[in-house]
Design a protein around this motif. Structure first.
Motif, PDB file in Angstrom:
ATOM      1  N   GLN A  37      -1.373   8.163   2.779  1.00 41.60           N
ATOM      2  CA  GLN A  37      -1.132   6.794   3.233  1.00 41.60           C
ATOM      3  C   GLN A  37      -2.282   6.316   4.111  1.00 41.60           C
ATOM      4  O   GLN A  37      -2.764   5.184   3.978  1.00 41.60           O
TER       5      GLN A  37
ATOM      6  N   LEU B 215      -3.090   3.182  12.624  1.00 39.41           N
ATOM      7  CA  LEU B 215      -2.248   4.099  11.848  1.00 39.41           C
ATOM      8  C   LEU B 215      -1.231   4.819  12.714  1.00 39.41           C
ATOM      9  O   LEU B 215      -0.180   5.250  12.230  1.00 39.41           O
TER      10      LEU B 215
ATOM     11  N   TYR C 269      -4.766   3.149   3.371  1.00 44.39           N
ATOM     12  CA  TYR C 269      -4.855   2.046   4.332  1.00 44.39           C
ATOM     13  C   TYR C 269      -6.298   1.795   4.745  1.00 44.39           C
ATOM     14  O   TYR C 269      -6.779   0.656   4.735  1.00 44.39           O
TER      15      TYR C 269
ATOM     16  N   LEU D 166       0.827  -1.204   0.000  1.00 41.08           N
ATOM     17  CA  LEU D 166       0.000   0.000   0.000  1.00 41.08           C
ATOM     18  C   LEU D 166       0.864   1.258   0.000  1.00 41.08           C
ATOM     19  O   LEU D 166       1.985   1.246   0.511  1.00 41.08           O
TER      20      LEU D 166
ATOM     21  N   SER E  29      -1.957  -5.532   9.668  1.00 42.34           N
ATOM     22  CA  SER E  29      -1.745  -5.678   8.227  1.00 42.34           C
ATOM     23  C   SER E  29      -2.267  -6.996   7.674  1.00 42.34           C
ATOM     24  O   SER E  29      -1.936  -7.348   6.534  1.00 42.34           O
TER      25      SER E  29
ATOM     26  N   TYR F 139       0.524  -4.329   3.425  1.00 45.18           N
ATOM     27  CA  TYR F 139       1.507  -3.538   4.147  1.00 45.18           C
ATOM     28  C   TYR F 139       1.699  -2.160   3.519  1.00 45.18           C
ATOM     29  O   TYR F 139       1.778  -2.045   2.297  1.00 45.18           O
ATOM     30  N   LEU F 140       1.825  -1.153   4.360  1.00 42.82           N
ATOM     31  CA  LEU F 140       2.244   0.154   3.880  1.00 42.82           C
ATOM     32  C   LEU F 140       3.716   0.095   3.497  1.00 42.82           C
ATOM     33  O   LEU F 140       4.541  -0.454   4.238  1.00 42.82           O
TER      34      LEU F 140
ATOM     35  N   GLN G 210     -10.338  -8.126   9.000  1.00 38.22           N
ATOM     36  CA  GLN G 210      -9.052  -7.743   9.574  1.00 38.22           C
ATOM     37  C   GLN G 210      -8.890  -8.383  10.949  1.00 38.22           C
ATOM     38  O   GLN G 210      -9.785  -8.328  11.783  1.00 38.22           O
TER      39      GLN G 210
END
Length: 369
Positions: free
Chosen positions: A213, A358, A217, A160, A235, A188-189, A231
């Motif tokens: 970002q 986050l 997300y 991501l 992640s 994953y970021l 979820q």
């Protein structure tokens, strides 16, 4: 606790992705043969009490580049050294480019029952930017091949907040995951690690800013939910409760044994790791003698930190049973001071929201200071 999880690090890749900071070197037949010898020595001489293995995880690097013969030999060594549960989760990370049918058939024959594919994106241009060797079509072909070889348990990795990524890109990638039958997705970021080619290129200038970002997300969570992926960790997402049993042990503070350069272990309240030194590992008669201490582990603060990565979070009843002397009143009081929308504290326990994930490091820091 008693260890029932094994991680084997395979430090070989066909080429290095420009964002990757994991320890790996270019694959070479002679080097890989010698490495299998060294891993067999490590397993044979490991001095730790390990009960029947419930999970085995081959990570990297790209384990599939070893080929079917070497991976079968490794799996045989694992089964000679440890009792392996009949229903053990046995995972191998695969590069779609190298996941050829003979390798997959050998893996299935050796008892491997779960594959983790590095998909990253469904857009060929983005895959090129990320240095991936496969296309979206090639990825789909690799997955269909795996299914034809008998693999039902599949996990895909998505990245991501990559350069130019949009909500539509995420939607397309998630729909492809669902269409190809993935039961598990890790999203994953992108993190720009020091010393990587992406860091040298200052590629962060091409990536979304912090607000962008965050938006991507949160959108990914919604897009995955629409396709049935719930979820369960910052992640990680699963359909039908098909969580990654091996990784869940990390987040639940359970013991695990790791072997190979850069592999970490947590045994009997102690954390330790192998240096990122392939040459030393190849030469050692007793490879575990190379391990470096990484301090104590398994304390209550570490447990809280790890559990807060999970959507279930910290369950008061479980916390009290695991740490009977711990007084959670101070933790509850600190939780009340966290700004709204980031954290839920109720009669059942303590857990972060998607917005809280986050800024999880900051929130957990306030809770544990």
């Amino acid at each position: 606790m008693c260890c029932d999880a094994l991680y084997l690090h395979i430090p070989f890749c066909e080429s290095k992705c420009p964002y990757c900071d994991f320890y790996s070197v270019k694959a070479d037949d002679d080097l890989m043969d010698r490495y299998i010898d060294a891993l067999e020595r490590a397993l044979k001489t490991q001095p730790y009490r390990v009960r029947r293995l419930d999970t085995v995880y081959f990570g990297g690097g790209t384990p599939s580049v070893l080929g079917g013969r070497r991976l079968t030999r490794l799996m045989d060594a694992v089964c000679r050294t440890f009792a392996v549960s009949p229903d053990a989760e046995i995972t191998v990370e695969c590069n779609p480019h190298s996941a050829l049918e003979p390798v997959l058939r050998a893996l299935r024959g050796a008892g491997v029952n779960r594959l983790s594919f590095g998909m990253q994106s469904a857009d060929d241009k983005q895959l090129c930017t990320l240095g991936r060797r496969h296309t979206a079509e090639g990825f789909a072909f690799a997955v269909r091949t795996a299914q034809q070889c008998g693999f039902e348990h599949l996990s895909f990795d998505l990245m991501l907040a990559t350069p130019g990524q949009t909500n539509a890109d995420i939607e397309s990638a998630v729909k492809l995951c669902a269409r190809l039958g993935a039961e598990h997705v890790s999203a994953y970021l992108l993190k720009i690690e020091p010393g990587t080619p992406f860091a040298a290129r200052h590629i962060e200038a091409e990536c979304p800013d912090e607000d962008g970002q965050a938006d991507l997300y949160l959108y990914a969570i919604e897009a995955l939910a629409r396709q049935g992926y719930g979820q369960y960790e910052i992640s990680n997402f699963a359909r039908g409760g098909c969580i990654a049993r091996h990784n869940l042990k990390y987040w639940d503070g359970r013991e695990y044994l790791g072997a190979g350069p850069a592999a970490h272990s947590f045994i009997s309240g102690r954390r330790f790791f192998f240096p990122r030194d392939l040459a030393a590992f190849l030469q050692a008669d007793e490879p575990f003698a190379l391990c470096v201490g990484d301090g104590p582990g398994g304390g209550v603060q570490e447990y809280i930190l790890l559990r807060l990565r999970l959507t279930e979070g910290v369950v008061w009843e479980t916390l009290a049973a695991r740490f009977p002397g711990y007084d959670a009143r101070a933790l509850r009081e600190k939780a009340r001071r966290i700004p709204g929308g980031l954290l839920v504290s109720d009669m059942r326990g303590l857990r972060l929201t998607p917005q809280g994930f986050l800024v999880s490091n900051a929130v957990i820091g306030q809770l544990l200071l």
